[in-house]
Design an enzyme around this catalytic site. Sequence first.
Site, PDB file in Angstrom:
ATOM      1  N   ASP A 115       0.809  -1.222   0.000  1.00  0.00           N
ATOM      2  CA  ASP A 115       0.000   0.000   0.000  1.00  0.00           C
ATOM      3  C   ASP A 115       0.840   1.268   0.000  1.00  0.00           C
ATOM      4  O   ASP A 115       0.450   2.281   0.589  1.00  0.00           O
ATOM      5  CB  ASP A 115      -0.970   0.012   1.195  1.00  0.00           C
ATOM      6  CG  ASP A 115      -1.851  -1.220   1.223  1.00  0.00           C
ATOM      7  OD1 ASP A 115      -2.228  -1.679   0.131  1.00  0.00           O
ATOM      8  OD2 ASP A 115      -2.157  -1.718   2.316  1.00  0.00           O
ATOM      9  N   LYS A 143       1.845   2.045  -5.172  1.00  0.00           N
ATOM     10  CA  LYS A 143       2.441   1.493  -6.392  1.00  0.00           C
ATOM     11  C   LYS A 143       1.574   1.826  -7.613  1.00  0.00           C
ATOM     12  O   LYS A 143       2.081   2.159  -8.680  1.00  0.00           O
ATOM     13  CB  LYS A 143       2.581  -0.038  -6.269  1.00  0.00           C
ATOM     14  CG  LYS A 143       3.518  -0.470  -5.158  1.00  0.00           C
ATOM     15  CD  LYS A 143       3.576  -1.977  -5.006  1.00  0.00           C
ATOM     16  CE  LYS A 143       2.351  -2.593  -4.359  1.00  0.00           C
ATOM     17  NZ  LYS A 143       2.126  -2.234  -2.953  1.00  0.00           N
ATOM     18  N   GLY A 183      -4.615  -4.277  -3.694  1.00  0.00           N
ATOM     19  CA  GLY A 183      -5.566  -3.212  -4.021  1.00  0.00           C
ATOM     20  C   GLY A 183      -4.756  -2.000  -4.414  1.00  0.00           C
ATOM     21  O   GLY A 183      -4.088  -1.413  -3.573  1.00  0.00           O
ATOM     22  N   HIS A 184      -4.744  -1.669  -5.695  1.00  0.00           N
ATOM     23  CA  HIS A 184      -3.930  -0.556  -6.186  1.00  0.00           C
ATOM     24  C   HIS A 184      -4.852   0.577  -6.638  1.00  0.00           C
ATOM     25  O   HIS A 184      -5.638   0.407  -7.565  1.00  0.00           O
ATOM     26  CB  HIS A 184      -3.035  -1.020  -7.345  1.00  0.00           C
ATOM     27  CG  HIS A 184      -2.068  -2.102  -6.941  1.00  0.00           C
ATOM     28  ND1 HIS A 184      -1.259  -2.759  -7.812  1.00  0.00           N
ATOM     29  CD2 HIS A 184      -1.779  -2.622  -5.720  1.00  0.00           C
ATOM     30  CE1 HIS A 184      -0.520  -3.644  -7.162  1.00  0.00           C
ATOM     31  NE2 HIS A 184      -0.829  -3.584  -5.889  1.00  0.00           N
ATOM     32  N   GLN A 190       1.789  -6.455  -3.327  1.00  0.00           N
ATOM     33  CA  GLN A 190       2.308  -6.657  -1.967  1.00  0.00           C
ATOM     34  C   GLN A 190       3.656  -5.925  -1.843  1.00  0.00           C
ATOM     35  O   GLN A 190       3.830  -4.909  -2.484  1.00  0.00           O
ATOM     36  CB  GLN A 190       2.450  -8.146  -1.615  1.00  0.00           C
ATOM     37  CG  GLN A 190       1.122  -8.855  -1.405  1.00  0.00           C
ATOM     38  CD  GLN A 190       0.390  -9.166  -2.683  1.00  0.00           C
ATOM     39  OE1 GLN A 190       0.913  -9.823  -3.564  1.00  0.00           O
ATOM     40  NE2 GLN A 190      -0.826  -8.696  -2.805  1.00  0.00           N
TER      41      GLN A 190
HETATM   42  P1  GDP Z   1      -0.737   0.301  -3.587  1.00  0.00           P
HETATM   43  O1  GDP Z   1      -1.383  -0.956  -3.129  1.00  0.00           O
HETATM   44  O2  GDP Z   1       0.738   0.315  -3.323  1.00  0.00           O
HETATM   45  O3  GDP Z   1      -1.036   0.652  -5.025  1.00  0.00           O
HETATM   46  O4  GDP Z   1      -1.343   1.472  -2.689  1.00  0.00           O
HETATM   47  P2  GDP Z   1      -2.900   1.653  -2.245  1.00  0.00           P
HETATM   48  O5  GDP Z   1      -3.670   2.104  -3.418  1.00  0.00           O
HETATM   49  O6  GDP Z   1      -3.379   0.465  -1.505  1.00  0.00           O
HETATM   50  O7  GDP Z   1      -2.757   2.801  -1.159  1.00  0.00           O
HETATM   51  C1  GDP Z   1      -2.175   4.033  -1.456  1.00  0.00           C
HETATM   52  C2  GDP Z   1      -3.187   5.150  -1.126  1.00  0.00           C
HETATM   53  O8  GDP Z   1      -2.511   6.380  -1.094  1.00  0.00           O
HETATM   54  C3  GDP Z   1      -4.271   5.302  -2.170  1.00  0.00           C
HETATM   55  O9  GDP Z   1      -5.451   5.717  -1.535  1.00  0.00           O
HETATM   56  C4  GDP Z   1      -3.731   6.397  -3.085  1.00  0.00           C
HETATM   57  O10 GDP Z   1      -4.755   7.115  -3.751  1.00  0.00           O
HETATM   58  C5  GDP Z   1      -3.048   7.268  -2.072  1.00  0.00           C
HETATM   59  N1  GDP Z   1      -1.885   8.016  -2.559  1.00  0.00           N
HETATM   60  C6  GDP Z   1      -0.885   7.578  -3.375  1.00  0.00           C
HETATM   61  N2  GDP Z   1       0.073   8.520  -3.483  1.00  0.00           N
HETATM   62  C7  GDP Z   1      -0.305   9.570  -2.709  1.00  0.00           C
HETATM   63  C8  GDP Z   1       0.298  10.828  -2.372  1.00  0.00           C
HETATM   64  O11 GDP Z   1       1.388  11.187  -2.810  1.00  0.00           O
HETATM   65  N3  GDP Z   1      -0.425  11.628  -1.520  1.00  0.00           N
HETATM   66  C9  GDP Z   1      -1.639  11.280  -1.021  1.00  0.00           C
HETATM   67  N4  GDP Z   1      -2.243  12.120  -0.181  1.00  0.00           N
HETATM   68  N5  GDP Z   1      -2.227  10.112  -1.327  1.00  0.00           N
HETATM   69  C10 GDP Z   1      -1.557   9.250  -2.135  1.00  0.00           C
HETATM   70  P1  IMO Z   2      -0.910  -4.268  -2.202  1.00  0.00           P
HETATM   71  O1  IMO Z   2      -0.485  -4.830  -3.534  1.00  0.00           O
HETATM   72  C1  IMO Z   2      -0.920  -4.645   2.120  1.00  0.00           C
HETATM   73  C2  IMO Z   2      -1.019  -8.696   3.791  1.00  0.00           C
HETATM   74  C3  IMO Z   2      -2.288  -9.055   4.550  1.00  0.00           C
HETATM   75  C4  IMO Z   2      -1.724  -9.993   5.594  1.00  0.00           C
HETATM   76  C5  IMO Z   2      -0.651 -10.765   4.808  1.00  0.00           C
HETATM   77  C6  IMO Z   2      -1.113 -12.115   4.281  1.00  0.00           C
HETATM   78  O2  IMO Z   2      -2.180  -3.521  -2.256  1.00  0.00           O
HETATM   79  O3  IMO Z   2       0.204  -3.493  -1.589  1.00  0.00           O
HETATM   80  P2  IMO Z   2      -2.701 -12.812   2.284  1.00  0.00           P
HETATM   81  O4  IMO Z   2      -4.159 -12.547   2.051  1.00  0.00           O
HETATM   82  O5  IMO Z   2      -1.813 -12.296   1.210  1.00  0.00           O
HETATM   83  O6  IMO Z   2      -2.429 -14.254   2.615  1.00  0.00           O
HETATM   84  O7  IMO Z   2      -2.350 -11.984   3.633  1.00  0.00           O
HETATM   85  O8  IMO Z   2      -0.298  -9.913   3.711  1.00  0.00           O
HETATM   86  N1  IMO Z   2      -1.230  -8.201   2.430  1.00  0.00           N
HETATM   87  C7  IMO Z   2      -1.156  -6.912   2.063  1.00  0.00           C
HETATM   88  N2  IMO Z   2      -0.962  -5.809   2.800  1.00  0.00           N
HETATM   89  N3  IMO Z   2      -1.046  -4.543   0.797  1.00  0.00           N
HETATM   90  C8  IMO Z   2      -1.205  -5.636   0.026  1.00  0.00           C
HETATM   91  O9  IMO Z   2      -1.205  -5.580  -1.329  1.00  0.00           O
HETATM   92  C9  IMO Z   2      -1.306  -6.896   0.660  1.00  0.00           C
HETATM   93  N4  IMO Z   2      -1.495  -8.152   0.229  1.00  0.00           N
HETATM   94  C10 IMO Z   2      -1.420  -8.954   1.311  1.00  0.00           C
HETATM   95  O10 IMO Z   2      -2.879  -7.919   5.121  1.00  0.00           O
HETATM   96  O11 IMO Z   2      -1.069  -9.271   6.604  1.00  0.00           O
HETATM   97 MG    MG Z   3      -2.873  -1.609  -1.801  1.00  0.00          MG
END
Ligand code: GDP
Ligand code: IMO
Ligand code: MG
Length: 424
Positions: free
Chosen positions: A16, A19, A43-44, A224
Site C-alpha cells: 500500500d 504502487k 488493491g492498487h 504486496q
Molecule cells: P498500492 O497498493 O501500493 O497501489 O497502494 P494503495 O492504493 O493500496 O494505497 C495508497 C493510497 O494512497 C491510495 O489511496 C492512493 O490514492 C493514495 N496516494 C498515493 N500517493 C499519494 C500521495 O502522494 N499523496 C496522497 N495524499 N495520497 C496518495
Molecule cells: P498491495 O499490492 C498490504 C497482507 C495481509 C496480511 C498478509 C497475508 O495492495 O500493496 P494474504 O491474504 O496475502 O495471505 O495476507 O499480507 N497483504 C497486504 N498488505 N497490501 C497488500 O497488497 C497486501 N497483500 C497482502 O494484510 O497481513
Molecule cells: Mg494496496
Amino acid sequence: MSRSKVDVVLGAFYGDEGKGKIIDYLSTNADISIRCTGGNNAGHTIEVNGEKFAFHLIPSGVLNKGTLAVIGNGVVIDPKVLIEEINNLKEHGYSVDNLRISDKAHVIMPYHIAMDKMLEENRGNNKIGTTCRGIGPTYCDKYERSGIRVQDFIRPRFADLVRTNVANKNKIFKAFGYPEMDAEAIIKEYTEYAEIIKPYVVDTVVLLHNAMNENKKLLCEGAQATLLDIDFGSYPFVTSSNPSLGGICTGSGISPKDVGEVYGVIKAYSSRVGAGPYITEQNNEIGDMIRELGHEYGTTTKRPRRCGWLDLVALKYAVMLNGITGIAINHLDTIGKLDKIQLCVAYNHKGKITTDFSTTPEYLENCEAVYEEFDGNFGDISNIKKREDLPENAKKYLARIEEIAGAPIKFIGTGAGRENLIVC
Ligand code: GDP
Ligand code: IMO
Ligand code: MG
C-alpha cells in the site's frame, strides 16, 4: 533491432505504498504492463480526474489506451473478481480488449477461500490477518501440484480436477467441523466464468519475449511488498508469494538480465495491515493522526492500517534485496501536515547502533528505532512540479532518506491525484 529492458515497480515496505499511482504514470510510455505475483489480496488505487479506481487483478496500466495489460503466470486469479473488474472497467468506458491472461496462472477456487478463512479462524491468538481471499491455499495447491491452472480451467478436464480436489478438501473441512462443498455446483458456476475468460488466455511468456525482441517498453507492476515476501519478509506474517524482484521474474518469465530500472515505492511514513512486527509503528495518537491524514484504510479489506514513521533500516534492506535503482516516495503532502516528523535512521540492537535489518524474530524483538527529528509544516505542495521548488523542510527530509537508503529519489507523490507527482 535492440532488445528492450523491463522496468519494475515494487513495494519496498509492507504494501500500500502507492504502487498503483507510479504505475499509472509510467504506463503512459509503456506498451505492456504486467502483474506477476499475488492475487486480489492487492488493491492498487489510481485517482483520475477525481474518480477512484481500485485494481485487484488487472494491471493498472490498462487505463492507458495503448497499453497491453498482462496477468502473468505467477498470479493467482479469482475468476469472479476478475470478471467484476472487467465489467467495472467496461462500465466506465475503458476497453479490456488489450487484456491477456497467462495460461499458467493458477485459479483461486471457492474451497481455497473457505480454507483461508477456516485456517485463520483456527489460528486463535496467532492470526496472520490474511485478506481471506484464498491466496495462501491456492499457492499451497500450486506447489503441491494439485492446483488448477488457467489452461485447465478453460478445458473439459476442469470438471475432473474439481471433483478430485473437492473430495480431498471436504475431508479436511469435515475434520474441522466446517461445511463441505458441492463439486457439481462449483463446476456449473465456474464453467460459465471460464467461457468469459477464455478469449483473453495466451502463453504470455512468448508474448513478453517477442515484445522485448521488438524493442517494446515493458513495465512490471509489483503487488504486496518486500517485507511481506514469503522468504525475505517477517515470516509467518507474510503473503504466500515472492513480491520482491526474484518473484517478479519467475512470475512473468522475464529473465533477470532483461530487468532495467527497479523502482521501490515507499510512503513518507509507513503502514502495515495484518499482524506481525513493525518497529516504527506508532500505536498511539500520532499513528491515529497519520491514519486520518493519509486515509489509511485498506483498499481491499477496508481494515484500518497500522501507521508509523518511515524506517530507513528496512528501506535499505529493500534496496539491497531488489537492486532498487530509484525510490518513489508518496504522501509527502501527508507527512508535511505534521509539525514534527521522526525518521528512523538506525536500530539500537542490545546497545549496538546498526543499520542491519533482519526479519529473524529474535533480532527484531531486541531492536529499538533510533530517530532523527525533522520539521514538518510543508504547506500546500500538491501543485509543485520540481523538487527544487519544495520547501526547505521537505528537501532536508528527502535528502536524508536518500543518503541512508543508498538510492536516488526519482518520484515524489504530493497528493492522491494523477497530476500530484514530481518526476525528478
Ligand atoms: P498500492 O497498493 O501500493 O497501489 O497502494 P494503495 O492504493 O493500496 O494505497 C495508497 C493510497 O494512497 C491510495 O489511496 C492512493 O490514492 C493514495 N496516494 C498515493 N500517493 C499519494 C500521495 O502522494 N499523496 C496522497 N495524499 N495520497 C496518495
Ligand atoms: P498491495 O499490492 C498490504 C497482507 C495481509 C496480511 C498478509 C497475508 O495492495 O500493496 P494474504 O491474504 O496475502 O495471505 O495476507 O499480507 N497483504 C497486504 N498488505 N497490501 C497488500 O497488497 C497486501 N497483500 C497482502 O494484510 O497481513
Ligand atoms: Mg494496496
